[in-house]
Motif scaffolding. Sequence first.
Motif, mmCIF file in Angstrom:
data_model
loop_
_atom_site.group_PDB
_atom_site.id
_atom_site.type_symbol
_atom_site.label_atom_id
_atom_site.label_comp_id
_atom_site.label_asym_id
_atom_site.label_seq_id
_atom_site.Cartn_x
_atom_site.Cartn_y
_atom_site.Cartn_z
ATOM 1 N N VAL A 81 -2.878 13.043 -102.970
ATOM 2 C CA VAL A 81 -3.275 14.338 -102.412
ATOM 3 C C VAL A 81 -2.711 15.429 -103.313
ATOM 4 N N TRP A 82 -3.567 16.357 -103.722
ATOM 5 C CA TRP A 82 -3.148 17.394 -104.654
ATOM 6 C C TRP A 82 -2.014 18.230 -104.082
ATOM 7 N N CYS A 83 -0.957 18.413 -104.889
ATOM 8 C CA CYS A 83 0.189 19.242 -104.509
ATOM 9 C C CYS A 83 0.293 20.384 -105.513
ATOM 10 N N GLN A 84 0.037 21.578 -105.062
ATOM 11 C CA GLN A 84 0.033 22.741 -105.942
ATOM 12 C C GLN A 84 1.404 22.998 -106.545
ATOM 13 N N GLU A 85 2.456 22.665 -105.797
ATOM 14 C CA GLU A 85 3.808 22.955 -106.270
ATOM 15 C C GLU A 85 4.126 22.244 -107.586
ATOM 16 N N PRO B 186 7.681 20.298 -98.879
ATOM 17 C CA PRO B 186 7.066 18.970 -98.808
ATOM 18 C C PRO B 186 6.033 18.835 -97.698
ATOM 19 N N LYS B 187 5.944 19.838 -96.835
ATOM 20 C CA LYS B 187 4.977 19.804 -95.734
ATOM 21 C C LYS B 187 4.127 21.064 -95.760
ATOM 22 N N LYS B 188 2.801 20.882 -95.705
ATOM 23 C CA LYS B 188 1.893 22.018 -95.667
ATOM 24 C C LYS B 188 0.677 21.670 -94.827
ATOM 25 N N VAL C 165 -5.535 19.755 -91.415
ATOM 26 C CA VAL C 165 -4.801 18.534 -91.728
ATOM 27 C C VAL C 165 -3.396 18.900 -92.186
ATOM 28 N N HIS C 166 -2.420 18.291 -91.544
ATOM 29 C CA HIS C 166 -1.014 18.457 -91.920
ATOM 30 C C HIS C 166 -0.686 17.417 -92.984
ATOM 31 N N ARG C 167 -0.091 17.877 -94.093
ATOM 32 C CA ARG C 167 0.241 16.974 -95.194
ATOM 33 C C ARG C 167 1.753 16.910 -95.379
ATOM 34 N N THR C 168 2.299 15.686 -95.422
ATOM 35 C CA THR C 168 3.703 15.458 -95.759
ATOM 36 C C THR C 168 3.719 14.613 -97.020
ATOM 37 N N TRP C 169 4.103 15.225 -98.151
ATOM 38 C CA TRP C 169 4.096 14.471 -99.394
ATOM 39 C C TRP C 169 5.285 13.516 -99.443
ATOM 40 N N LEU C 170 5.041 12.313 -99.943
ATOM 41 C CA LEU C 170 6.034 11.245 -99.953
ATOM 42 C C LEU C 170 6.368 10.827 -101.380
ATOM 43 N N ALA C 171 7.553 10.236 -101.539
ATOM 44 C CA ALA C 171 7.980 9.696 -102.824
ATOM 45 C C ALA C 171 8.845 8.478 -102.564
ATOM 46 N N GLN C 172 8.892 7.583 -103.533
ATOM 47 C CA GLN C 172 9.684 6.363 -103.413
ATOM 48 C C GLN C 172 10.979 6.518 -104.205
ATOM 49 N N SER C 173 12.096 6.250 -103.551
ATOM 50 C CA SER C 173 13.393 6.358 -104.210
ATOM 51 C C SER C 173 13.586 5.197 -105.181
ATOM 52 N N PRO C 174 14.570 5.294 -106.085
ATOM 53 C CA PRO C 174 14.844 4.183 -107.009
ATOM 54 C C PRO C 174 15.106 2.863 -106.297
ATOM 55 N N SER C 175 15.619 2.944 -105.066
ATOM 56 C CA SER C 175 15.885 1.717 -104.311
ATOM 57 C C SER C 175 14.653 1.208 -103.568
ATOM 58 N N GLY C 176 13.531 1.946 -103.697
ATOM 59 C CA GLY C 176 12.289 1.501 -103.076
ATOM 60 C C GLY C 176 12.016 2.071 -101.707
ATOM 61 N N ILE C 177 12.869 2.970 -101.228
ATOM 62 C CA ILE C 177 12.701 3.559 -99.896
ATOM 63 C C ILE C 177 11.751 4.753 -99.981
ATOM 64 N N TRP C 178 10.801 4.807 -99.058
ATOM 65 C CA TRP C 178 9.871 5.934 -99.007
ATOM 66 C C TRP C 178 10.480 7.067 -98.194
ATOM 67 N N CYS C 179 10.406 8.269 -98.728
ATOM 68 C CA CYS C 179 10.966 9.440 -98.054
ATOM 69 C C CYS C 179 10.121 10.662 -98.417
ATOM 70 N N LEU D 34 0.068 13.540 -105.204
ATOM 71 C CA LEU D 34 1.181 12.722 -104.726
ATOM 72 C C LEU D 34 0.739 11.971 -103.481
ATOM 73 N N PRO D 35 1.377 10.825 -103.178
ATOM 74 C CA PRO D 35 1.098 10.148 -101.907
ATOM 75 C C PRO D 35 1.465 11.051 -100.735
ATOM 76 N N ALA D 36 0.748 10.930 -99.633
ATOM 77 C CA ALA D 36 1.017 11.823 -98.504
ATOM 78 C C ALA D 36 0.682 11.168 -97.173
ATOM 79 N N MET D 37 1.452 11.559 -96.157
ATOM 80 C CA MET D 37 1.109 11.249 -94.777
ATOM 81 C C MET D 37 0.246 12.387 -94.264
#
Length: 365
Positions: free
Chosen positions: A185-189, A232-234, A211-225, A194-197
């Motif tokens: 999902v396009w993130c202007q910032e 991060p929310k728009k 539509v509410h967008r929460t952009w997500l990212a995966q940490s080095p340990s593999g955890i999604w946050c 980026l992946p998004a909920m």
Amino acid sequence: MPCFHQIGPVMRRHSASELARLLAEHITRLAPELLPHGQKDGVEWRVGSLAGEPGQSLAVRLSGARRGVWADFSSGERGDALDLVAAVLFGGSRKDAMQWSENWLCLSNTGTSAPLQRRPIQEKLNTSQELDKEAQQRRAKARRLWHDTPAGIAGTPVESYLQGRGIDLRALGRAPGALRFAPAVWCQEVRRSLPAMLAAICSPSGKLVAVHRTWLAQSPSGIWCKADLKNPKKVLGGFAGGCIRLWRGASALALGIAPEGDVAIVAEGIETALSCAIACPEYRVLAAVSLSNMAAMKLPDTITEIIVAADNDTGNASARKALDAALSQFAQQGRTVRLAMPEIQGQDWNNVLTEHDGLKGPERS
């Protein structure tokens, strides 16, 4: 304009936080200068957008502990007074905004600044008909995003993200249909996808309007946050009066045909609302998206009792005012209204869920 702060002959550079604070002290002068087509509305300066056309979507706080804080409820953009200067005059450049602000506050004698980059106000925005057209275009874009995204979140990063927030939807037996996972999902910032909920915001009639967008990212340990973004929310599209319908409760009926005597839990955010659904699955659960929208929510008369699952924002006068407005509005509609708030300042019901083994819930605590 007059100098607000006179200093001695030795000039020093000021930090972004200092400038934001000083600008906020003079926000009653700054806001009309930056956005001259706005209007004072209580303790806020209201305007259509960062471009400056007349309207109500963007609000700048003029007084109180949160003076200088602003939010555009259509685009989801928000920030402090320095961010406002950057967004209105310099295309988001805080460096240029800092130099301009030092001159404006008479903290610098350079008299120079970067070229202004104001967003143009289109002539077509002068008529309500064209304003409606712009809103319809944003709504259409939101619907395309939603319908182009596969339904279901099982096995997706959204499910992992929520589990990381202590929200295990297996406890409910199914995932809410109002949530989806979009891999790009396009993130202007950051000017890339980026992946998004995604969460569907529906009007009182049940029509998807935003539509509410929460952009997500995966940490080095593999955890999604949540992605490490300033915002991060728009929200894409206008959603006044609508809400995110996350859980139908014991009746399992859609909101529009809620049974007589139905009880609804209303929370501000998605994670807080889902935490309440796990704690009290017998109740209908709705997310208002923002405190300012909570008072505007249109709910069926058959919902006779509302439990407002609020964040503990003790000390935040503007948040408390918006919360009280929502409580008052629900009560004026003839409903029984109860307020549920965590005991610890700064916490919400998701914090309670993640910090304890299980959650008593806003009704049972």
